[in-house]
Motif scaffolding. Structure first.
Motif, PDB file in Angstrom:
ATOM      1  N   GLU A   1       8.680  18.467 -39.442  1.00 21.26           N
ATOM      2  CA  GLU A   1       9.596  17.152 -39.373  1.00 21.26           C
ATOM      3  C   GLU A   1       9.726  16.463 -37.970  1.00 21.26           C
ATOM      4  O   GLU A   1      10.463  15.326 -38.050  1.00 21.26           O
ATOM      5  CB  GLU A   1      11.044  17.787 -39.662  1.00 21.26           C
ATOM      6  CG  GLU A   1      11.087  18.504 -41.046  1.00 21.26           C
ATOM      7  CD  GLU A   1      11.207  17.494 -42.128  1.00 21.26           C
ATOM      8  OE1 GLU A   1      11.408  16.165 -41.812  1.00 21.26           O
ATOM      9  OE2 GLU A   1      11.400  17.798 -43.393  1.00 21.26           O
ATOM     10  N   GLY A   2       8.770  17.050 -37.096  1.00 19.60           N
ATOM     11  CA  GLY A   2       8.851  16.190 -35.824  1.00 19.60           C
ATOM     12  C   GLY A   2       9.817  16.814 -34.734  1.00 19.60           C
ATOM     13  O   GLY A   2       9.858  16.466 -33.660  1.00 19.60           O
ATOM     14  N   HIS A   3      10.448  17.779 -35.158  1.00 18.71           N
ATOM     15  CA  HIS A   3      11.457  18.701 -34.297  1.00 18.71           C
ATOM     16  C   HIS A   3      10.715  19.417 -33.326  1.00 18.71           C
ATOM     17  O   HIS A   3       9.731  20.358 -33.618  1.00 18.71           O
ATOM     18  CB  HIS A   3      12.431  19.499 -34.890  1.00 18.71           C
ATOM     19  CG  HIS A   3      13.591  20.104 -34.269  1.00 18.71           C
ATOM     20  ND1 HIS A   3      14.659  19.294 -34.149  1.00 18.71           N
ATOM     21  CD2 HIS A   3      13.415  21.326 -33.683  1.00 18.71           C
ATOM     22  CE1 HIS A   3      15.509  20.245 -33.369  1.00 18.71           C
ATOM     23  NE2 HIS A   3      14.681  21.286 -32.964  1.00 18.71           N
ATOM     24  N   LYS A   4      11.039  19.289 -31.819  1.00 18.58           N
ATOM     25  CA  LYS A   4      10.292  20.030 -30.987  1.00 18.58           C
ATOM     26  C   LYS A   4      11.025  20.151 -29.652  1.00 18.58           C
ATOM     27  O   LYS A   4      12.020  19.284 -29.443  1.00 18.58           O
ATOM     28  CB  LYS A   4       9.040  18.906 -30.578  1.00 18.58           C
ATOM     29  CG  LYS A   4       8.059  19.820 -29.691  1.00 18.58           C
ATOM     30  CD  LYS A   4       6.842  18.894 -29.350  1.00 18.58           C
ATOM     31  CE  LYS A   4       5.879  19.600 -28.130  1.00 18.58           C
ATOM     32  NZ  LYS A   4       4.717  18.579 -27.746  1.00 18.58           N
ATOM     33  N   GLY A   5      10.805  21.156 -29.136  1.00 21.25           N
ATOM     34  CA  GLY A   5      11.648  21.531 -28.079  1.00 21.25           C
ATOM     35  C   GLY A   5      11.105  23.017 -27.477  1.00 21.25           C
ATOM     36  O   GLY A   5      10.373  23.475 -27.949  1.00 21.25           O
ATOM     37  N   THR A   6      11.659  23.218 -26.169  1.00 21.83           N
ATOM     38  CA  THR A   6      11.362  24.466 -25.537  1.00 21.83           C
ATOM     39  C   THR A   6      12.516  25.459 -25.465  1.00 21.83           C
ATOM     40  O   THR A   6      13.768  24.935 -25.296  1.00 21.83           O
ATOM     41  CB  THR A   6      10.921  24.073 -24.249  1.00 21.83           C
ATOM     42  OG1 THR A   6       9.728  23.426 -24.188  1.00 21.83           O
ATOM     43  CG2 THR A   6      10.591  25.544 -23.504  1.00 21.83           C
ATOM     44  N   ILE A   7      12.604  26.720 -25.949  1.00 23.26           N
ATOM     45  CA  ILE A   7      13.594  27.508 -25.946  1.00 23.26           C
ATOM     46  C   ILE A   7      13.480  28.408 -24.589  1.00 23.26           C
ATOM     47  O   ILE A   7      12.457  29.256 -24.513  1.00 23.26           O
ATOM     48  CB  ILE A   7      13.592  28.452 -27.082  1.00 23.26           C
ATOM     49  CG1 ILE A   7      13.418  27.551 -28.534  1.00 23.26           C
ATOM     50  CG2 ILE A   7      15.032  29.310 -27.163  1.00 23.26           C
ATOM     51  CD1 ILE A   7      13.070  28.502 -29.534  1.00 23.26           C
ATOM     52  N   GLU A   8      14.114  28.514 -23.499  1.00 23.89           N
ATOM     53  CA  GLU A   8      13.999  29.025 -22.283  1.00 23.89           C
ATOM     54  C   GLU A   8      15.062  30.385 -22.186  1.00 23.89           C
ATOM     55  O   GLU A   8      15.815  30.766 -23.278  1.00 23.89           O
ATOM     56  CB  GLU A   8      14.246  27.842 -21.114  1.00 23.89           C
ATOM     57  CG  GLU A   8      13.355  26.719 -21.102  1.00 23.89           C
ATOM     58  CD  GLU A   8      13.765  26.017 -20.048  1.00 23.89           C
ATOM     59  OE1 GLU A   8      14.622  26.031 -19.187  1.00 23.89           O
ATOM     60  OE2 GLU A   8      12.880  25.161 -19.609  1.00 23.89           O
ATOM     61  N   ALA A   9      14.666  31.011 -21.204  1.00 17.37           N
ATOM     62  CA  ALA A   9      15.569  32.140 -21.013  1.00 17.37           C
ATOM     63  C   ALA A   9      17.066  32.111 -21.170  1.00 17.37           C
ATOM     64  O   ALA A   9      17.427  31.075 -20.336  1.00 17.37           O
ATOM     65  CB  ALA A   9      15.107  33.037 -19.710  1.00 17.37           C
ATOM     66  N   GLY A  10      17.786  32.858 -22.085  1.00 16.29           N
ATOM     67  CA  GLY A  10      18.897  32.721 -22.427  1.00 16.29           C
ATOM     68  C   GLY A  10      19.226  31.638 -23.494  1.00 16.29           C
ATOM     69  O   GLY A  10      20.553  31.624 -23.892  1.00 16.29           O
ATOM     70  N   ASP A  11      18.376  31.013 -23.865  1.00 19.31           N
ATOM     71  CA  ASP A  11      18.691  29.928 -24.840  1.00 19.31           C
ATOM     72  C   ASP A  11      18.791  30.558 -26.274  1.00 19.31           C
ATOM     73  O   ASP A  11      17.991  31.599 -26.432  1.00 19.31           O
ATOM     74  CB  ASP A  11      17.626  28.697 -24.792  1.00 19.31           C
ATOM     75  CG  ASP A  11      17.776  27.909 -23.647  1.00 19.31           C
ATOM     76  OD1 ASP A  11      18.665  28.110 -22.896  1.00 19.31           O
ATOM     77  OD2 ASP A  11      16.974  27.041 -23.411  1.00 19.31           O
TER      78      ASP A  11
END
Length: 291
Positions: free
Chosen positions: A77-87
């Motif tokens: 769907e074009g959703h993109k991101g970074t999940i970092e420590a604690g997220d």
């Protein structure tokens, strides 16, 4: 208040999953296929170039909680991101999603992924994300206890996460000598998974160490835990309202009947009924692998 007892105990041993990733799976393995409403609990460890390249889901939710490092997520769907420590990322796959989860940093990335089943009325809803950064996760401290409230409430604080299948998800750290009494809704199935240290979760049992899953009894309305060791104890307490519905599963597809699974496979293979965008989509990670 009556404490819940420990009725089963498992050690989650490492196994390979995805593309070279290592997971410790405690729910969703042969001894415990399903703990209504929970389908899978993985403690994962992954280093580039390993990861979880493009794959589909339908009929449930995935909850990704990072412990160390970072993972990049992208979907069709074009959703993109970074999940970092604690997220935290709470993804409702609903009628269908195809996505990838790949390391976003050097070294080893570690986290937890929980799969929560959806009721028959919610299995074909539109996909949705709830994403909360580490700084936005509600926290509370009291008497040597620290809790991060992923879902539900503890020590007077509430999570902002909306749970379609009613769920509690609490990340506790107990200092040496600390003693916890955490309410659990009577109707919930619940479990503990130990991340670090060792603790006592039932006065009749010996201390439990890291990578162990404890299934709690259905009777009682609280978890009682204490840390009698000299090091911090960290664990998650998870509980959820049982759906009480039949489960038909084929890998990342979870429905109520075999006929619905057959339809899901047909939809995925024909790019239909929620999988239309899968036909021409490849993640950036997958494109890099193809070359």
């Amino acid at each position: 208040m009556a404490p819940r007892s420990v009725v089963r105990k498992f050690l989650a041993r490492p196994q390979h999953e995805g593309l070279g990733a290592v997971v410790r799976r405690s729910i969703g393995r042969f001894e415990l296929r399903y703990f209504d409403p929970f389908l899978v609990l993985d403690e994962f460890s992954v280093s580039a170039p390993a990861g979880f390249p493009d794959h589909p889901h339908r009929g449930f939710e995935t909850v990704t909680y990072m412990l160390e490092g970072a993972v990049t997520h992208e979907d069709f769907e074009g959703h993109k991101g970074t999940i970092e420590a604690g997220d935290l990322q709470w993804m409702t796959a609903g009628r269908g999603i195809v996505h990838s989860e790949m390391p976003a940093a050097d070294g080893t990335q570690k986290g937890l992924q929980l799969w929560i089943n959806l009721s028959s009325t919610n299995k074909m809803i539109q996909p949705k994300y709830q994403e909360i950064s580490s700084e936005e996760i509600a926290e509370a401290t009291k008497d040597g206890i620290r809790v991060r409230i992923i879902a539900g409430e503890a020590l007077g604080k509430k999570s902002s996460i909306y749970t379609r299948t009613p769920t509690m998800y609490l990340d506790f750290t107990l200092k040496p000598g600390a003693h916890l009494q955490q309410p659990i809704p009577k109707s919930y199935n619940s479990f503990v998974y130990v991340l670090e240290g060792e603790g006592i979760f039932d006065s009749r049992t010996s201390p439990t160490s890291a990578h162990h899953l404890l299934l709690l009894s259905g009777s009682g309305d609280e978890l009682e835990a204490c840390n009698k060791s000299t090091k911090p104890l960290r664990f998650i307490l998870v509980g959820g309202e049982p759906l009480g519905e039949p489960v038909a599963q084929l890998g990342p597809f979870v429905m109520n009947t075999q006929q619905e699974i057959d339809q899901t496979v047909e939809d995925f293979e024909n790019y239909a009924n929620g999988f239309e965008k899968a036909k021409h989509w490849r993640s950036e990670a997958r494109i890099g692998l193809d070359y």
